[in-house]
Design a protein around this motif. Sequence first.
Motif, mmCIF file in Angstrom:
data_model
loop_
_atom_site.group_PDB
_atom_site.id
_atom_site.type_symbol
_atom_site.label_atom_id
_atom_site.label_comp_id
_atom_site.label_asym_id
_atom_site.label_seq_id
_atom_site.Cartn_x
_atom_site.Cartn_y
_atom_site.Cartn_z
ATOM 1 N N GLY A 23 0.862 -1.177 0.000
ATOM 2 C CA GLY A 23 0.000 0.000 0.000
ATOM 3 C C GLY A 23 0.895 1.222 0.000
ATOM 4 N N ALA A 24 0.341 2.364 -0.343
ATOM 5 C CA ALA A 24 1.159 3.562 -0.448
ATOM 6 C C ALA A 24 1.629 4.002 0.934
ATOM 7 C CB ALA A 24 0.355 4.675 -1.108
ATOM 8 N N GLY A 25 2.753 4.647 0.990
ATOM 9 C CA GLY A 25 3.249 5.209 2.254
ATOM 10 C C GLY A 25 4.458 4.442 2.769
ATOM 11 N N ASN A 26 5.036 4.980 3.817
ATOM 12 C CA ASN A 26 6.252 4.417 4.388
ATOM 13 C C ASN A 26 5.879 3.446 5.500
ATOM 14 O OD1 ASN A 26 8.848 3.962 5.072
ATOM 15 N ND2 ASN A 26 9.142 5.883 6.161
ATOM 16 N N HIS A 27 5.569 2.182 5.158
ATOM 17 C CA HIS A 27 5.145 1.200 6.145
ATOM 18 C C HIS A 27 6.261 0.219 6.437
ATOM 19 C CE1 HIS A 27 1.148 2.709 5.705
ATOM 20 N NE2 HIS A 27 1.130 2.449 4.405
ATOM 21 N N VAL A 28 6.125 -0.469 7.561
ATOM 22 C CA VAL A 28 7.048 -1.548 7.881
ATOM 23 C C VAL A 28 6.743 -2.706 6.950
ATOM 24 C CG1 VAL A 28 7.698 -3.189 9.687
ATOM 25 C CG2 VAL A 28 7.112 -0.847 10.287
ATOM 26 N N ILE A 29 7.787 -3.348 6.456
ATOM 27 C CA ILE A 29 7.572 -4.526 5.630
ATOM 28 C C ILE A 29 7.082 -5.627 6.557
ATOM 29 C CG2 ILE A 29 8.685 -6.253 4.181
ATOM 30 C CD1 ILE A 29 10.564 -4.010 3.267
ATOM 31 N N PRO A 30 5.908 -6.203 6.304
ATOM 32 C CA PRO A 30 5.317 -7.113 7.282
ATOM 33 C C PRO A 30 6.150 -8.367 7.489
ATOM 34 C CG PRO A 30 4.032 -7.069 5.266
ATOM 35 C CD PRO A 30 5.057 -6.017 5.140
ATOM 36 N N ASN A 31 6.410 -8.646 8.741
ATOM 37 C CA ASN A 31 7.094 -9.867 9.139
ATOM 38 C C ASN A 31 6.447 -10.258 10.462
ATOM 39 O OD1 ASN A 31 8.800 -11.923 9.673
ATOM 40 N ND2 ASN A 31 10.535 -10.653 10.263
ATOM 41 N N VAL A 32 5.256 -10.783 10.397
ATOM 42 C CA VAL A 32 4.412 -10.891 11.583
ATOM 43 C C VAL A 32 4.795 -12.104 12.418
ATOM 44 C CG1 VAL A 32 2.038 -11.059 12.374
ATOM 45 C CG2 VAL A 32 2.561 -9.806 10.301
ATOM 46 N N HIS A 33 4.944 -11.866 13.701
ATOM 47 C CA HIS A 33 5.223 -12.949 14.644
ATOM 48 C C HIS A 33 4.560 -12.562 15.956
ATOM 49 C CE1 HIS A 33 7.438 -16.447 16.008
ATOM 50 N NE2 HIS A 33 7.615 -15.816 17.131
ATOM 51 N N PHE A 34 3.237 -12.568 15.974
ATOM 52 C CA PHE A 34 2.505 -12.076 17.138
ATOM 53 C C PHE A 34 2.008 -13.210 18.023
ATOM 54 C CE2 PHE A 34 1.467 -8.000 14.792
ATOM 55 C CZ PHE A 34 2.288 -7.259 15.621
ATOM 56 N N ARG A 35 2.826 -14.194 18.290
ATOM 57 C CA ARG A 35 2.342 -15.331 19.061
ATOM 58 C C ARG A 35 2.080 -14.989 20.525
ATOM 59 N NH1 ARG A 35 4.589 -19.817 20.414
ATOM 60 N NH2 ARG A 35 6.661 -18.960 20.269
#
Length: 133
Positions: A23-35
């Motif tokens: 998506g547009a904008g300066n986002h974190v590249i997703p690397n999800v580890h929300f255990r």
Amino acid sequence: RRTPPRAPSSYRPHPTTLDEMTGAGNHVIPNVHFRKVNGMTKGNHYRAMFRTWFDQAARKKRRSQNRKTKAAKMAPRPVAGLLRPVVHPPTQRYNMKLRLGKGFTLEELREAKISPKLAPTIGIAVDHRRRNK
């Protein structure tokens, strides 16, 4: 031979640019580890795992009061530990500086008319190995 139907021109099977991926904008590249985000995540029980700091002001006050009562109980003796002499450290590198020594020599205590056995009871450190130079 039949050719498969073509997809509309707006359809692309895979995103081609990073902008399209995140998506547009300066986002974190997703690397999800929300255990284990909130401790135990079964129902509402995880709330018990949080350590709150609502008692911070009360704790500060209690520590202050405890320090004052300890100082009053130790009355004539120094609160910050035993009284220690100021000495020059050994070796050429440090001997121009000053630091706290381990304790007063027996000779220094004799000069002050304090017995070596009485000294620790009134808050004075004794070092029987140190020599007067």
